[in-house]
Design a protein around this motif. Structure first.
Motif, PDB file in Angstrom:
ATOM      1  N   PRO A 155       0.819  -1.215   0.000  1.00  0.00           N
ATOM      2  CA  PRO A 155       0.000   0.000   0.000  1.00  0.00           C
ATOM      3  C   PRO A 155       0.852   1.264   0.000  1.00  0.00           C
ATOM      4  O   PRO A 155       1.933   1.296   0.583  1.00  0.00           O
ATOM      5  N   GLU A 156       0.353   2.288  -0.660  1.00  0.00           N
ATOM      6  CA  GLU A 156       1.055   3.567  -0.700  1.00  0.00           C
ATOM      7  C   GLU A 156       1.022   4.218   0.679  1.00  0.00           C
ATOM      8  O   GLU A 156       0.140   3.929   1.486  1.00  0.00           O
ATOM      9  N   PRO A 157       1.974   5.124   0.944  1.00  0.00           N
ATOM     10  CA  PRO A 157       2.025   5.776   2.256  1.00  0.00           C
ATOM     11  C   PRO A 157       0.724   6.482   2.633  1.00  0.00           C
ATOM     12  O   PRO A 157       0.321   6.440   3.791  1.00  0.00           O
ATOM     13  N   ASN A 158       0.051   7.112   1.676  1.00  0.00           N
ATOM     14  CA  ASN A 158      -1.211   7.792   1.995  1.00  0.00           C
ATOM     15  C   ASN A 158      -2.259   6.795   2.474  1.00  0.00           C
ATOM     16  O   ASN A 158      -3.030   7.082   3.384  1.00  0.00           O
ATOM     17  N   THR A 159      -2.289   5.625   1.863  1.00  0.00           N
ATOM     18  CA  THR A 159      -3.235   4.590   2.271  1.00  0.00           C
ATOM     19  C   THR A 159      -2.928   4.135   3.690  1.00  0.00           C
ATOM     20  O   THR A 159      -3.830   3.996   4.521  1.00  0.00           O
ATOM     21  N   LEU A 160      -1.650   3.909   3.960  1.00  0.00           N
ATOM     22  CA  LEU A 160      -1.258   3.499   5.309  1.00  0.00           C
ATOM     23  C   LEU A 160      -1.595   4.579   6.331  1.00  0.00           C
ATOM     24  O   LEU A 160      -2.036   4.282   7.446  1.00  0.00           O
ATOM     25  N   LEU A 161      -1.406   5.836   5.954  1.00  0.00           N
ATOM     26  CA  LEU A 161      -1.722   6.949   6.847  1.00  0.00           C
ATOM     27  C   LEU A 161      -3.212   6.969   7.172  1.00  0.00           C
ATOM     28  O   LEU A 161      -3.601   7.133   8.332  1.00  0.00           O
ATOM     29  N   LEU A 162      -4.049   6.776   6.173  1.00  0.00           N
ATOM     30  CA  LEU A 162      -5.495   6.753   6.406  1.00  0.00           C
ATOM     31  C   LEU A 162      -5.901   5.583   7.302  1.00  0.00           C
ATOM     32  O   LEU A 162      -6.733   5.736   8.199  1.00  0.00           O
ATOM     33  N   ILE A 163      -5.318   4.426   7.068  1.00  0.00           N
ATOM     34  CA  ILE A 163      -5.624   3.258   7.903  1.00  0.00           C
ATOM     35  C   ILE A 163      -5.191   3.523   9.345  1.00  0.00           C
ATOM     36  O   ILE A 163      -5.938   3.262  10.294  1.00  0.00           O
ATOM     37  N   PHE A 164      -3.990   4.068   9.512  1.00  0.00           N
ATOM     38  CA  PHE A 164      -3.468   4.371  10.841  1.00  0.00           C
ATOM     39  C   PHE A 164      -4.368   5.381  11.559  1.00  0.00           C
ATOM     40  O   PHE A 164      -4.697   5.209  12.732  1.00  0.00           O
ATOM     41  N   MET A 165      -4.781   6.431  10.842  1.00  0.00           N
ATOM     42  CA  MET A 165      -5.665   7.439  11.448  1.00  0.00           C
ATOM     43  C   MET A 165      -6.994   6.813  11.868  1.00  0.00           C
ATOM     44  O   MET A 165      -7.531   7.123  12.932  1.00  0.00           O
ATOM     45  N   GLY A 166      -7.517   5.925  11.032  1.00  0.00           N
ATOM     46  CA  GLY A 166      -8.772   5.251  11.358  1.00  0.00           C
ATOM     47  C   GLY A 166      -8.646   4.401  12.604  1.00  0.00           C
ATOM     48  O   GLY A 166      -9.543   4.382  13.460  1.00  0.00           O
ATOM     49  N   LEU A 167      -7.527   3.698  12.732  1.00  0.00           N
ATOM     50  CA  LEU A 167      -7.307   2.870  13.924  1.00  0.00           C
ATOM     51  C   LEU A 167      -7.182   3.723  15.181  1.00  0.00           C
ATOM     52  O   LEU A 167      -7.697   3.362  16.247  1.00  0.00           O
ATOM     53  N   ILE A 168      -6.507   4.856  15.067  1.00  0.00           N
ATOM     54  CA  ILE A 168      -6.371   5.759  16.217  1.00  0.00           C
ATOM     55  C   ILE A 168      -7.744   6.279  16.636  1.00  0.00           C
ATOM     56  O   ILE A 168      -8.090   6.275  17.826  1.00  0.00           O
ATOM     57  N   LEU A 169      -8.526   6.718  15.664  1.00  0.00           N
ATOM     58  CA  LEU A 169      -9.861   7.234  15.975  1.00  0.00           C
ATOM     59  C   LEU A 169     -10.751   6.139  16.560  1.00  0.00           C
ATOM     60  O   LEU A 169     -11.515   6.386  17.495  1.00  0.00           O
ATOM     61  N   LEU A 170     -10.653   4.938  16.026  1.00  0.00           N
ATOM     62  CA  LEU A 170     -11.431   3.820  16.551  1.00  0.00           C
ATOM     63  C   LEU A 170     -11.023   3.514  17.988  1.00  0.00           C
ATOM     64  O   LEU A 170     -11.872   3.315  18.860  1.00  0.00           O
ATOM     65  N   GLY A 171      -9.714   3.502  18.254  1.00  0.00           N
ATOM     66  CA  GLY A 171      -9.229   3.263  19.612  1.00  0.00           C
ATOM     67  C   GLY A 171      -9.674   4.353  20.570  1.00  0.00           C
ATOM     68  O   GLY A 171     -10.075   4.083  21.706  1.00  0.00           O
ATOM     69  N   ARG A 172      -9.628   5.590  20.121  1.00  0.00           N
ATOM     70  CA  ARG A 172     -10.050   6.713  20.954  1.00  0.00           C
ATOM     71  C   ARG A 172     -11.555   6.635  21.233  1.00  0.00           C
ATOM     72  O   ARG A 172     -12.013   6.907  22.338  1.00  0.00           O
ATOM     73  N   PHE A 173     -12.330   6.250  20.220  1.00  0.00           N
ATOM     74  CA  PHE A 173     -13.776   6.118  20.375  1.00  0.00           C
ATOM     75  C   PHE A 173     -14.110   5.024  21.388  1.00  0.00           C
ATOM     76  O   PHE A 173     -14.983   5.187  22.226  1.00  0.00           O
ATOM     77  N   ARG A 174     -13.376   3.915  21.322  1.00  0.00           N
ATOM     78  CA  ARG A 174     -13.632   2.798  22.246  1.00  0.00           C
ATOM     79  C   ARG A 174     -13.293   3.185  23.678  1.00  0.00           C
ATOM     80  O   ARG A 174     -13.983   2.784  24.610  1.00  0.00           O
ATOM     81  N   THR A 175     -12.208   3.963  23.874  1.00  0.00           N
ATOM     82  CA  THR A 175     -11.825   4.329  25.243  1.00  0.00           C
ATOM     83  C   THR A 175     -12.779   5.358  25.840  1.00  0.00           C
ATOM     84  O   THR A 175     -13.004   5.367  27.043  1.00  0.00           O
ATOM     85  N   THR A 176     -13.360   6.227  25.014  1.00  0.00           N
ATOM     86  CA  THR A 176     -14.300   7.220  25.548  1.00  0.00           C
ATOM     87  C   THR A 176     -15.649   6.596  25.857  1.00  0.00           C
ATOM     88  O   THR A 176     -16.393   7.098  26.684  1.00  0.00           O
ATOM     89  N   ASN A 177     -15.994   5.497  25.216  1.00  0.00           N
ATOM     90  CA  ASN A 177     -17.272   4.828  25.469  1.00  0.00           C
ATOM     91  C   ASN A 177     -17.174   3.775  26.560  1.00  0.00           C
ATOM     92  O   ASN A 177     -18.161   3.168  26.927  1.00  0.00           O
ATOM     93  N   SER A 178     -15.988   3.517  27.065  1.00  0.00           N
ATOM     94  CA  SER A 178     -15.817   2.483  28.101  1.00  0.00           C
ATOM     95  C   SER A 178     -16.098   3.022  29.477  1.00  0.00           C
ATOM     96  O   SER A 178     -16.038   4.117  29.815  1.00  0.00           O
TER      97      SER A 178
END
Length: 178
Positions: A155-178
């Motif tokens: 995958p191109e760096p931009n694709t990896l960046l988007l995936i990484f950002m999505g994982l961070i946001l998902l992790g942040r969302f899970r911790t705020t809802n816990s």
């Protein structure tokens, strides 16, 4: 500025950077293609003595360190070239969007990696040796042979960046809802 804003700014900057070296056809003989965007310069890789057939071209490419490249089955001749808005740069349409292409004249081959708009071959004639005998107005290439890389795409760096950002946001969302 928040971290999220910085990430989006970085993403936009990276996307725009890929269009900095845009090449446009500027050739009255091009008809409706005059003014067409053809991407950016493709990467010059190697040059050497002409090979007689597509099989020998493939062998030459592979023996020069590109063992993962294989002839696609497409050989384009004759090739119609267009002058561009960039000095010493010519563009020509490729029939099947290859990963790599080999140009050939009566005496030499040159291999390029097809970078930008893959339906166009775009290269600077000054990358080639003087012996290749190419000049604006007398483009002497007998044909173009297409090659594809059989390795797994990364995958191109931009694709990896988007995936990484999505994982961070998902992790942040899970911790705020816990």
């Amino acid at each position: 500025m928040t971290n999220l804003s910085k990430m989006f700014l970085l993403l936009i900057t990276a996307s725009l950077a890929s269009h900095v070296n845009a090449v446009v056809i500027m050739d009255l003989d091009a008809g409706v293609l005059d003014g067409a965007y053809v991407g950016s310069l493709d990467t010059y890789l190697i040059e050497g003595p002409k090979q007689g057939s597509t099989t020998s071209e493939e062998t030459w490419v592979q023996s020069n360190g590109f063992s993962d490249l294989f002839f696609t089955g497409t050989k384009d001749e004759p090739v119609t070239y267009y002058d561009t808005d960039t000095a010493n740069v010519i563009a020509f349409m490729l029939p099947d969007s290859p990963d790599y292409f080999l140009i050939k004249n009566a005496e030499f081959n040159a291999l390029f990696q097809n970078n930008s708009l893959q339906q166009w071959g775009v290269f600077d004639i000054t990358d080639l040796s003087e012996d290749f005998n190419i000049a604006i107005g007398k483009n002497m290439i007998s044909h173009v042979t297409n090659f594809d890389d059989i390795t797994t795409e990364i995958p191109e760096p931009n694709t990896l960046l988007l995936i990484f950002m999505g994982l961070i946001l998902l992790g942040r969302f899970r911790t705020t809802n816990s």
